[in-house]
Write a protein that holds these residues in place. Structure first.
Motif, PDB file in Angstrom:
ATOM      1  N   GLU A   1       0.828  -1.203   0.000  1.00 49.91           N
ATOM      2  CA  GLU A   1       0.000   0.000   0.000  1.00 49.91           C
ATOM      3  C   GLU A   1       0.865   1.257   0.000  1.00 49.91           C
ATOM      4  N   PHE A   2       1.960   1.235   0.738  1.00 53.15           N
ATOM      5  CA  PHE A   2       2.866   2.384   0.728  1.00 53.15           C
ATOM      6  C   PHE A   2       3.505   2.555  -0.646  1.00 53.15           C
ATOM      7  N   ALA A   3       3.922   1.440  -1.261  1.00 55.31           N
ATOM      8  CA  ALA A   3       4.558   1.507  -2.582  1.00 55.31           C
ATOM      9  C   ALA A   3       3.605   2.115  -3.603  1.00 55.31           C
ATOM     10  N   LEU A   4       2.320   1.758  -3.529  1.00 51.07           N
ATOM     11  CA  LEU A   4       1.328   2.340  -4.426  1.00 51.07           C
ATOM     12  C   LEU A   4       1.126   3.829  -4.139  1.00 51.07           C
ATOM     13  N   GLU A   5       1.000   4.146  -2.863  1.00 48.27           N
ATOM     14  CA  GLU A   5       0.760   5.530  -2.463  1.00 48.27           C
ATOM     15  C   GLU A   5       1.917   6.439  -2.879  1.00 48.27           C
ATOM     16  N   SER A   6       3.132   5.921  -2.813  1.00 44.45           N
ATOM     17  CA  SER A   6       4.326   6.745  -3.046  1.00 44.45           C
ATOM     18  C   SER A   6       5.001   6.446  -4.373  1.00 44.45           C
ATOM     19  N   ARG A   7       4.268   5.810  -5.294  1.00 43.09           N
ATOM     20  CA  ARG A   7       4.886   5.305  -6.510  1.00 43.09           C
ATOM     21  C   ARG A   7       5.518   6.393  -7.378  1.00 43.09           C
ATOM     22  N   HIS A   8       5.030   7.622  -7.293  1.00 42.28           N
ATOM     23  CA  HIS A   8       5.582   8.684  -8.116  1.00 42.28           C
ATOM     24  C   HIS A   8       6.846   9.289  -7.500  1.00 42.28           C
ATOM     25  N   GLY A   9       7.096   8.975  -6.220  1.00 39.99           N
ATOM     26  CA  GLY A   9       8.238   9.594  -5.555  1.00 39.99           C
ATOM     27  C   GLY A   9       9.379   8.672  -5.242  1.00 39.99           C
ATOM     28  N   CYS A  10       9.094   7.374  -5.026  1.00 41.10           N
ATOM     29  CA  CYS A  10      10.178   6.470  -4.651  1.00 41.10           C
ATOM     30  C   CYS A  10       9.840   5.027  -5.009  1.00 41.10           C
ATOM     31  N   SER A  11      10.866   4.198  -5.062  1.00 37.67           N
ATOM     32  CA  SER A  11      10.726   2.767  -5.320  1.00 37.67           C
ATOM     33  C   SER A  11      11.037   2.008  -4.039  1.00 37.67           C
ATOM     34  N   VAL A  12      10.286   0.939  -3.780  1.00 29.78           N
ATOM     35  CA  VAL A  12      10.454   0.161  -2.567  1.00 29.78           C
ATOM     36  C   VAL A  12      10.828  -1.270  -2.924  1.00 29.78           C
ATOM     37  N   TYR A  13      11.834  -1.799  -2.233  1.00 25.64           N
ATOM     38  CA  TYR A  13      12.307  -3.175  -2.431  1.00 25.64           C
ATOM     39  C   TYR A  13      12.131  -3.915  -1.106  1.00 25.64           C
ATOM     40  N   LEU A  14      11.527  -5.093  -1.154  1.00 19.35           N
ATOM     41  CA  LEU A  14      11.221  -5.846   0.058  1.00 19.35           C
ATOM     42  C   LEU A  14      11.712  -7.273  -0.085  1.00 19.35           C
ATOM     43  N   GLY A  15      12.352  -7.798   0.965  1.00 20.56           N
ATOM     44  CA  GLY A  15      12.811  -9.174   0.933  1.00 20.56           C
ATOM     45  C   GLY A  15      13.511  -9.551   2.221  1.00 20.56           C
ATOM     46  N   SER A  16      14.142 -10.718   2.201  1.00 16.17           N
ATOM     47  CA  SER A  16      14.959 -11.147   3.335  1.00 16.17           C
ATOM     48  C   SER A  16      16.255 -10.344   3.351  1.00 16.17           C
ATOM     49  N   ALA A  17      17.044 -10.511   4.406  1.00 21.50           N
ATOM     50  CA  ALA A  17      18.336  -9.815   4.466  1.00 21.50           C
ATOM     51  C   ALA A  17      19.201 -10.190   3.270  1.00 21.50           C
ATOM     52  N   THR A  18      19.199 -11.469   2.896  1.00 26.43           N
ATOM     53  CA  THR A  18      20.000 -11.918   1.753  1.00 26.43           C
ATOM     54  C   THR A  18      19.495 -11.291   0.457  1.00 26.43           C
ATOM     55  N   ASP A  19      18.181 -11.251   0.285  1.00 28.98           N
ATOM     56  CA  ASP A  19      17.596 -10.616  -0.897  1.00 28.98           C
ATOM     57  C   ASP A  19      18.026  -9.152  -1.009  1.00 28.98           C
ATOM     58  N   ILE A  20      17.971  -8.453   0.108  1.00 32.65           N
ATOM     59  CA  ILE A  20      18.278  -7.020   0.092  1.00 32.65           C
ATOM     60  C   ILE A  20      19.767  -6.777  -0.108  1.00 32.65           C
ATOM     61  N   VAL A  21      20.608  -7.636   0.445  1.00 34.14           N
ATOM     62  CA  VAL A  21      22.047  -7.498   0.179  1.00 34.14           C
ATOM     63  C   VAL A  21      22.322  -7.654  -1.320  1.00 34.14           C
ATOM     64  N   ALA A  22      21.704  -8.669  -1.946  1.00 33.91           N
ATOM     65  CA  ALA A  22      21.888  -8.865  -3.384  1.00 33.91           C
ATOM     66  C   ALA A  22      21.397  -7.648  -4.166  1.00 33.91           C
ATOM     67  N   THR A  23      20.308  -7.062  -3.715  1.00 36.94           N
ATOM     68  CA  THR A  23      19.731  -5.908  -4.400  1.00 36.94           C
ATOM     69  C   THR A  23      20.601  -4.670  -4.226  1.00 36.94           C
ATOM     70  N   LEU A  24      21.103  -4.440  -3.016  1.00 30.95           N
ATOM     71  CA  LEU A  24      21.985  -3.301  -2.767  1.00 30.95           C
ATOM     72  C   LEU A  24      23.298  -3.442  -3.524  1.00 30.95           C
ATOM     73  N   TYR A  25      23.805  -4.660  -3.597  1.00 33.31           N
ATOM     74  CA  TYR A  25      25.057  -4.906  -4.343  1.00 33.31           C
ATOM     75  C   TYR A  25      24.862  -4.540  -5.817  1.00 33.31           C
ATOM     76  N   ALA A  26      23.750  -4.992  -6.395  1.00 30.29           N
ATOM     77  CA  ALA A  26      23.468  -4.676  -7.794  1.00 30.29           C
ATOM     78  C   ALA A  26      23.173  -3.191  -7.977  1.00 30.29           C
ATOM     79  N   PHE A  27      22.512  -2.588  -6.998  1.00 29.28           N
ATOM     80  CA  PHE A  27      22.187  -1.160  -7.064  1.00 29.28           C
ATOM     81  C   PHE A  27      23.448  -0.318  -7.151  1.00 29.28           C
ATOM     82  N   GLY A  28      24.450  -0.675  -6.353  1.00 29.16           N
ATOM     83  CA  GLY A  28      25.712   0.058  -6.402  1.00 29.16           C
ATOM     84  C   GLY A  28      26.473  -0.172  -7.691  1.00 29.16           C
ATOM     85  N   LEU A  29      26.492  -1.419  -8.137  1.00 28.91           N
ATOM     86  CA  LEU A  29      27.203  -1.739  -9.378  1.00 28.91           C
ATOM     87  C   LEU A  29      26.631  -0.981 -10.568  1.00 28.91           C
TER      88      LEU A  29
END
Length: 366
Positions: free
Chosen positions: A195-223
């Motif tokens: 619901e937050f992602a929908l409400e704020s879709r024009h201003g920001c992107s939200v990524y949700l997952g386990s700690a491992t999922d988010i580490v993989a996402t942050l690693y790719a985000f930086g790369l």
């Protein structure tokens, strides 16, 4: 913490503080853009009962990141027995080291222009962190600095602060005949973040997952944004928090760097991430499908009332109507802020043979 029940007097004080009337509304200037509000009502609104569940913690952390002007928010959630662990990393304004502890004190907020009125009420940066802290076993800023974003760790005891029993069900979104979106499913963490992602879709992107999922996402985000030179010669403490993991050259370094952000990761999982076996998660909005409508990430049909046309008169293409309506909404927001009205409303545009009729609902912030 919903502030929709705020009194007119306390709302005036809060609005005044974020709009610069510090000589009237602020008890103390804490420096670096942060203040402590004078109003005793503000402290009462931050009482312990304002946070009643894990879902309340999650929505207030998301709103805090948004109010810090974050464009990307990464949320890692995990549970071990009765312990719920939440780590939120964002690319917002960040918090200077001297404020890392003080931002969790009562009535502390940013005096920058961070006030928002959304579906959960009125909110300003930092306003809910005290309430979270008094309900949590651990509440701390793990990594942050001015202009570098933040990583915030929250741990709660589910025996003291409960949550929905069903945390696996993904919500169902349906487009109503009126153009709004209804939601079905338990009000769990998934639904809260969706619901937050929908409400704020024009201003920001939200990524949700386990700690491992988010580490993989942050690693790719930086790369995706760092040069080879920055990866070799960059210093983690000088980089934005959300890009620091991409400096890791081996599994041990990645696991250590993740730990410095509050993200617990084994070297085995770190190796799988570096080998590409664990992929980054997509933005949560990409997982949301609205029955009877298009995917939100493409062009969400989330209007409270769609513009219409009379077959005997003027006809306007849907894209042009959407653009016209958005421009009207933007113009009204400027007016609403000057008169303390609710800014985020949806105009109704009706196209007929004799003219275009525009209706804008008007309500005061309260």
């Amino acid at each position: 913490m919903s502030q929709s029940n705020m009194s007119d007097e306390s709302l005036e004080q809060f609005v005044g503080s974020v709009c610069g009337e510090s000589h009237l509304r602020v008890e103390a200037d804490l420096g670096d853009g942060f203040v402590r509000l004078r109003s005793a009502e503000a402290e009462r609104r931050q009482a312990a009962h304002d946070i009643r569940s894990t879902e309340d913690v999650v929505i207030e952390m998301l709103r805090n990141a948004r109010d810090a002007h974050a464009k990307s928010i990464f949320l890692a959630v995990s549970r071990e027995g009765a312990l719920r662990r939440i780590v939120m990393v964002d690319d917002g304004d960040g918090v200077p080291p001297l404020m890392h502890d003080r931002i969790f004190e009562p009535r502390v907020t940013s005096k920058l222009d961070t006030m928002h009125f959304d579906k959960w009420g009125v909110h300003g940066r930092g306003m809910a962190l005290y309430s979270i802290a008094v309900n949590a076993e651990i509440a701390q800023i793990v990594a942050s600095d001015s202009g570098k974003g933040s990583s915030i760790l929250i741990e709660t005891d589910l025996g003291k602060l409960g949550e929905k029993a069903d945390q696996s069900s993904f919500p169902v979104f349906e487009l109503t005949q009126g153009g709004t979106v209804s939601v079905r499913g338990p009000k769990n963490i998934l639904r809260t973040v969706c619901e937050f992602a929908l409400e704020s879709r024009h201003g920001c992107s939200v990524y949700l997952g386990s700690a491992t999922d988010i580490v993989a996402t942050l690693y790719a985000f930086g790369l995706s944004s760092l040069t080879a030179s920055a990866r070799v010669f960059g210093k983690a403490e000088e980089m934005p928090v959300c890009k620091r993991l991409s400096l890791a050259a081996d599994p041990a370094a990645l696991a250590d760097a993740a730990g410095l952000l509050g993200l617990l990761l084994s070297e085995r999982s770190a190796r799988r991430i570096l080998d590409g076996e664990i992929a980054p998660v997509p933005p949560l909005l990409d997982r949301i499908r609205i029955e009877g409508g298009e995917a939100p990430s493409e062009k969400p049909p989330l209007r409270s009332s769609r513009a219409s046309s009379d077959a005997r008169g003027l006809k306007v293409a849907p894209d042009d109507l959407d653009d016209f309506t958005d421009r009207i909404a933007a113009a009204y927001r400027d007016l609403a802020r000057r008169y303390y009205l609710e800014p985020d409303v949806q105009p109704t545009v009706q196209v007929g043979k004799d003219g275009i009729r525009i209706s804008i609902p008007v309500s005061k912030l309260r």
